[in-house]
Design a protein around this motif. Sequence first.
Motif, PDB file in Angstrom:
ATOM      1  N   ASP A  63     -62.000  15.876 -18.966  1.00 48.56           N
ATOM      2  CA  ASP A  63     -62.600  16.740 -19.980  1.00 48.56           C
ATOM      3  C   ASP A  63     -62.644  18.147 -19.392  1.00 48.56           C
ATOM      4  O   ASP A  63     -63.325  18.378 -18.388  1.00 48.56           O
ATOM      5  N   THR A  64     -61.903  19.063 -19.986  1.00 43.38           N
ATOM      6  CA  THR A  64     -61.842  20.414 -19.417  1.00 43.38           C
ATOM      7  C   THR A  64     -62.773  21.366 -20.170  1.00 43.38           C
ATOM      8  O   THR A  64     -63.031  21.181 -21.360  1.00 43.38           O
ATOM      9  N   ALA A  65     -63.240  22.373 -19.469  1.00 46.07           N
ATOM     10  CA  ALA A  65     -64.083  23.391 -20.099  1.00 46.07           C
ATOM     11  C   ALA A  65     -63.218  24.252 -21.020  1.00 46.07           C
ATOM     12  O   ALA A  65     -62.117  24.641 -20.645  1.00 46.07           O
ATOM     13  N   GLY A  66     -63.732  24.531 -22.207  1.00 49.67           N
ATOM     14  CA  GLY A  66     -62.979  25.381 -23.125  1.00 49.67           C
ATOM     15  C   GLY A  66     -63.167  26.857 -22.848  1.00 49.67           C
ATOM     16  O   GLY A  66     -62.379  27.691 -23.289  1.00 49.67           O
ATOM     17  N   GLN A  67     -64.208  27.183 -22.104  1.00 45.87           N
ATOM     18  CA  GLN A  67     -64.508  28.598 -21.860  1.00 45.87           C
ATOM     19  C   GLN A  67     -63.418  29.262 -21.022  1.00 45.87           C
ATOM     20  O   GLN A  67     -62.960  28.698 -20.023  1.00 45.87           O
ATOM     21  N   GLU A  68     -63.085  30.462 -21.459  1.00 46.03           N
ATOM     22  CA  GLU A  68     -62.008  31.244 -20.850  1.00 46.03           C
ATOM     23  C   GLU A  68     -62.152  31.363 -19.323  1.00 46.03           C
ATOM     24  O   GLU A  68     -61.184  31.230 -18.583  1.00 46.03           O
ATOM     25  N   ARG A  69     -63.396  31.545 -18.887  1.00 45.31           N
ATOM     26  CA  ARG A  69     -63.586  31.823 -17.446  1.00 45.31           C
ATOM     27  C   ARG A  69     -63.195  30.660 -16.532  1.00 45.31           C
ATOM     28  O   ARG A  69     -63.072  30.830 -15.329  1.00 45.31           O
ATOM     29  N   TYR A  70     -63.023  29.457 -17.108  1.00 46.09           N
ATOM     30  CA  TYR A  70     -62.629  28.314 -16.267  1.00 46.09           C
ATOM     31  C   TYR A  70     -61.137  28.002 -16.338  1.00 46.09           C
ATOM     32  O   TYR A  70     -60.672  27.033 -15.743  1.00 46.09           O
ATOM     33  N   GLN A  71     -60.408  28.811 -17.106  1.00 42.15           N
ATOM     34  CA  GLN A  71     -58.991  28.485 -17.353  1.00 42.15           C
ATOM     35  C   GLN A  71     -58.143  28.348 -16.093  1.00 42.15           C
ATOM     36  O   GLN A  71     -57.256  27.499 -16.032  1.00 42.15           O
ATOM     37  N   THR A  72     -58.438  29.177 -15.089  1.00 44.30           N
ATOM     38  CA  THR A  72     -57.652  29.088 -13.851  1.00 44.30           C
ATOM     39  C   THR A  72     -57.819  27.704 -13.231  1.00 44.30           C
ATOM     40  O   THR A  72     -56.859  27.105 -12.750  1.00 44.30           O
ATOM     41  N   ILE A  73     -59.034  27.197 -13.263  1.00 49.34           N
ATOM     42  CA  ILE A  73     -59.285  25.863 -12.687  1.00 49.34           C
ATOM     43  C   ILE A  73     -58.654  24.793 -13.573  1.00 49.34           C
ATOM     44  O   ILE A  73     -57.933  23.917 -13.094  1.00 49.34           O
ATOM     45  N   THR A  74     -58.932  24.864 -14.862  1.00 47.46           N
ATOM     46  CA  THR A  74     -58.525  23.753 -15.740  1.00 47.46           C
ATOM     47  C   THR A  74     -56.995  23.599 -15.809  1.00 47.46           C
ATOM     48  O   THR A  74     -56.502  22.477 -15.870  1.00 47.46           O
ATOM     49  N   LYS A  75     -56.296  24.715 -15.750  1.00 48.27           N
ATOM     50  CA  LYS A  75     -54.824  24.644 -15.833  1.00 48.27           C
ATOM     51  C   LYS A  75     -54.223  23.848 -14.669  1.00 48.27           C
ATOM     52  O   LYS A  75     -53.141  23.283 -14.787  1.00 48.27           O
ATOM     53  N   GLN A  76     -54.942  23.814 -13.565  1.00 49.43           N
ATOM     54  CA  GLN A  76     -54.438  23.053 -12.409  1.00 49.43           C
ATOM     55  C   GLN A  76     -54.397  21.559 -12.684  1.00 49.43           C
ATOM     56  O   GLN A  76     -53.735  20.803 -11.985  1.00 49.43           O
ATOM     57  N   TYR A  77     -55.132  21.129 -13.705  1.00 52.55           N
ATOM     58  CA  TYR A  77     -55.194  19.701 -14.016  1.00 52.55           C
ATOM     59  C   TYR A  77     -54.083  19.258 -14.970  1.00 52.55           C
ATOM     60  O   TYR A  77     -53.876  18.066 -15.163  1.00 52.55           O
ATOM     61  N   TYR A  78     -53.401  20.220 -15.578  1.00 52.09           N
ATOM     62  CA  TYR A  78     -52.338  19.875 -16.538  1.00 52.09           C
ATOM     63  C   TYR A  78     -51.189  19.140 -15.844  1.00 52.09           C
ATOM     64  O   TYR A  78     -50.575  18.252 -16.403  1.00 52.09           O
ATOM     65  N   ARG A  79     -50.904  19.588 -14.626  1.00 50.81           N
ATOM     66  CA  ARG A  79     -49.732  19.145 -13.895  1.00 50.81           C
ATOM     67  C   ARG A  79     -49.648  17.632 -13.744  1.00 50.81           C
ATOM     68  O   ARG A  79     -48.570  17.060 -13.758  1.00 50.81           O
ATOM     69  N   ARG A  80     -50.810  16.988 -13.611  1.00 51.38           N
ATOM     70  CA  ARG A  80     -50.771  15.547 -13.343  1.00 51.38           C
ATOM     71  C   ARG A  80     -51.160  14.714 -14.560  1.00 51.38           C
ATOM     72  O   ARG A  80     -51.494  13.537 -14.434  1.00 51.38           O
ATOM     73  N   ALA A  81     -51.083  15.336 -15.732  1.00 49.36           N
ATOM     74  CA  ALA A  81     -51.444  14.578 -16.949  1.00 49.36           C
ATOM     75  C   ALA A  81     -50.214  13.906 -17.544  1.00 49.36           C
ATOM     76  O   ALA A  81     -49.126  14.458 -17.518  1.00 49.36           O
ATOM     77  N   GLN A  82     -50.428  12.701 -18.047  1.00 50.45           N
ATOM     78  CA  GLN A  82     -49.343  12.040 -18.795  1.00 50.45           C
ATOM     79  C   GLN A  82     -49.536  12.206 -20.294  1.00 50.45           C
ATOM     80  O   GLN A  82     -48.591  12.065 -21.062  1.00 50.45           O
ATOM     81  N   GLY A  83     -50.781  12.456 -20.691  1.00 50.40           N
ATOM     82  CA  GLY A  83     -51.063  12.628 -22.117  1.00 50.40           C
ATOM     83  C   GLY A  83     -52.143  13.680 -22.312  1.00 50.40           C
ATOM     84  O   GLY A  83     -53.069  13.791 -21.505  1.00 50.40           O
TER      85      GLY A  83
END
Length: 219
Positions: A63-83
């Motif tokens: 579950d990622t934060a929608g707030q803009e200020r966390y985008q740098t962190i949350t984008k790092q989690y995209y890489r290992r997602a299958q869905g």
Amino acid sequence: MAKQYDVLFRLLLIGDSGVGKTCLLCRFTDNEFHSSHISTIGVDFKMKTIEVDGIKVRIQIWDTAGQERYQTITKQYYRRAQGIFLVYDISSERSYQHIMKWVSDVDEYAPEGVQKILIGNKADEEQKRQVGREQGQQKGRLVLQLAREYGMDFYETSACTNLNIKESFTRLTELVLQAHRKELDGLRVRASNQLALAELEEEEGKPEGPVNSSKTCWC
Ligand code: GTP
């Protein structure tokens, strides 16, 4: 210890702050709903095991934060997602407009072949609806067309009334399984080989060796 699942993979929830990502996750994993909005800080995750086509799938749902200020962190989690669930709020046109931005982030940061589902949450808020399902509806935004264009299935959900929660999580799981069919077939062959070997060893009266309980993980 008995093997409790066959495969393990990772799903991600993304979308604007307040669209209901945490609530969708809590409804799915714990069948709970909270009316307060406590913004996620960075990322959080929950696990759940479901069975699809006779396969026990352990899903780790981020579950990622929608707030803009966390985008740098949350984008790092995209890489290992299958869905990935791309979530907007049907009572917020703005959150729907931002789906384009979320799609382009997925294109940029997620692996090729990642499975995506578009979610219009808060379907119980009919009186506040700003985003229609189909062209021609009041204030209709071409939701289905957009979903088709980006090759995504589409569900309207309500974490509040439990509408389409199980369905959408199961569907994304199915899509990921289909996309990884080859690895899965390999897993089945290995499993049946192990079974055959164990039976043979039993027949020969050999002491049973440690069962290889290694899981297949596509994270
Ligand atoms: P961030 O963590 O800031 O990114 O927000 P979020 O997307 O995780 O939103 P959250 O799940 O915290 O929900 C935000 C607000 O929307 C809360 O007040 C929820 O109670 C409400 N909400 C979530 N889902 C629904 C729904 O299906 N229907 C209604 N009516 N309200 C909902």
